[in-house]
Design an enzyme around this catalytic site. Structure first.
Site, mmCIF file in Angstrom:
data_model
loop_
_atom_site.group_PDB
_atom_site.id
_atom_site.type_symbol
_atom_site.label_atom_id
_atom_site.label_comp_id
_atom_site.label_asym_id
_atom_site.label_seq_id
_atom_site.Cartn_x
_atom_site.Cartn_y
_atom_site.Cartn_z
ATOM 1 N N ASP A 1 0.817 -1.219 0.000
ATOM 2 C CA ASP A 1 0.000 0.000 0.000
ATOM 3 C C ASP A 1 0.847 1.264 0.000
ATOM 4 O OD1 ASP A 1 -2.160 -1.673 0.033
ATOM 5 O OD2 ASP A 1 -2.547 -1.467 2.177
ATOM 6 N N ARG B 1 0.429 2.054 16.721
ATOM 7 C CA ARG B 1 0.074 3.134 15.796
ATOM 8 C C ARG B 1 0.262 4.541 16.379
ATOM 9 N NH1 ARG B 1 1.271 -0.121 12.031
ATOM 10 N NH2 ARG B 1 -0.429 -1.264 11.011
ATOM 11 N N ASP C 1 -6.915 1.463 11.707
ATOM 12 C CA ASP C 1 -5.661 2.206 11.745
ATOM 13 C C ASP C 1 -5.807 3.647 11.277
ATOM 14 O OD1 ASP C 1 -4.176 0.223 12.886
ATOM 15 O OD2 ASP C 1 -3.376 -0.546 11.008
ATOM 16 N N SER D 1 -2.768 -9.919 4.642
ATOM 17 C CA SER D 1 -2.416 -8.600 5.152
ATOM 18 C C SER D 1 -1.875 -8.810 6.556
ATOM 19 C CB SER D 1 -3.645 -7.684 5.187
ATOM 20 O OG SER D 1 -3.325 -6.451 5.780
#
Length: 405
Positions: free
Chosen positions: A19, A100, A129, A182
């Site tokens: 990505d 994160r 996220d 993923s």
């Protein structure tokens, strides 16, 4: 989509994955060939960081910052969360969630240092996220524009993303249409989503797992370990003092070898949908089990029970990206005080996916062998009569009044 033509420099949260690799040329195409700077935060993921720099530049970035935040991650994020006992929906150890805010914080700080106009991330519009990154951006650098390509571009699947990468000569590494999971990895865990996991009826294949053996392939003998805690934080393994990073990696190895730490979860995402993922958290599973036992020994009932209630709130805050909030900081103050006497040792036997309690001790133990013994003790059984009589008054009064009516 953010269309401000004044955006000339963008700092992208860069992982080297599919990505974020395709986002670089996409941003340059849609933002007047803006300068793209990558920001990668090392939280213990097993990446080729030197190769990542080359890959980022080949994808069109002017440079890539690599921030070694492993010590900060373990000491200031993972361990406070561990001390709180936070488990999202009673099951998820928050491996991605807790990383994160730290990653986004460093990215935002780099953007401020570089006098950038915007920050960007590669999170999809369906996931958690995006919330975690953007809440942190707004806490650290609220005036920066935020760009989220997955919410506006025409790419709608990983297959289309791979095709875009191939069209733009973006190096894919081991990413392919056959390797379609993923994944997110850091020192605390690795997560797996996608492919056959999109149907929660499917059991994942053994080849998917990366950190842990299958319990049936684990050793046929117990591995006995002792973990020492000071004020709710782990400090030593088998009597040897270790840093937070060293301790986590050591327990990941021991746990993984013994088939510990696998969790198959259907969870409620912040955006409203359910998702199915499989997580491997070997060291975390061991630490949570050990700390729980020590708290049972050292905390009074009311503090223990209130901590359990607040642990769920703490988990929700972490999961939903609210790390940089007054409530989370206030809960940490409670957890720190509540853990003041959570000091001692817990012995565990690791065996084929299980953490078996094999002993616990503390200089602050609230367990009294004299009081708990079924034999002779200083406890006067007759004292219970008056206690129960007073304790049952509300029940008795309610029963009498209800019968009258």
């Amino acid at each position: 989509m953010e269309t401000n033509k004044n955006i000339k420099k963008i700092v992208l949260a860069y992982s080297g994955g599919l990505d974020t690799s395709i986002i670089i040329p996409w941003l340059k195409e849609h933002y007047n060939n803006a300068e793209i700077i990558g920001a990668c935060v090392d939280v213990g993921q097993k990446d080729d960081f030197e190769g990542m720099k080359e890959k980022a530049k080949k994808s069109g970035a002017s440079k890539l910052y690599i921030v070694d935040a492993k010590d900060e991650f373990a000491k200031d994020y993972i361990f406070p969360m561990l001390r709180s006992g936070a488990l999202y929906e009673g099951k998820y150890m928050l491996g991605t969630s807790i990383a994160r805010p730290l990653q986004a914080k460093h990215q935002a700080e780099i953007a401020l240092k570089e006098n950038a106009d915007a920050v960007a991330h590669g999170c999809t519009g369906k996931g958690n996220d995006q919330v975690r990154f953007e809440l942190t951006y707004r806490a650290i650098a609220p005036k920066l524009a935020i760009i989220a390509p997955w919410r506006v571009w025409d790419i709608r699947s990983r297959e289309e993303a791979i095709e875009y990468a191939e069209k733009h000569n973006i190096p894919l590494g081991d990413i392919s249409k056959k390797n379609i999971y993923s994944r997110d990895e850091n020192m605390w865990h690795i997560s797996h989503e996608g492919a056959e996991l999109e149907d929660p009826w499917n059991r994942p294949g053994e080849a998917m797992f990366k950190l842990s053996k299958s319990p049936k392939d684990a050793p046929d003998a117990e591995t006995v370990i002792t973990i020492d805690f000071e004020q709710g934080l782990p400090v030593a393994l088998d009597g040897k003092k270790l840093s937070p990073v060293e301790l986590i990696f050591a327990l990941n190895k021991l746990g993984g070898e013994n088939g510990i730490g696998r969790s198959d979860i259907v969870e409620n995402r912040t955006v409203g949908m359910k998702s199915h993922g499989v997580y491997e958290t070997p060291g975390g599973t061991i630490l949570y089990a050990a700390l729980k036992e020590l708290e049972m020994l050292t905390l009074d009932a009311e503090t223990l029970h209130q901590k359990q209630v607040l642990s769920a709130t703490y988990a929700d805050l972490v999961y939903k990206g609210k790390w940089f909030t007054t409530l989370r900081e206030s809960l940490d103050a409670f957890m720190q005080k509540a853990s003041e006497y959570v000091t001692g040792s817990v012995r565990l036997a690791l065996y084929k996916g299980n953490c078996i309690v094999a002993g616990r001790k503390s200089p602050y133990s609230l367990y009294s062998e004299d009081l708990a013994s079924f034999g002779a003790s200083t406890y006067d059984h007759g004292d219970a009569t008056g206690f129960i009589k007073l304790y049952s008054i509300p029940v008795e009064v309610s029963a009498l009044m209800h019968k009258k009516k």
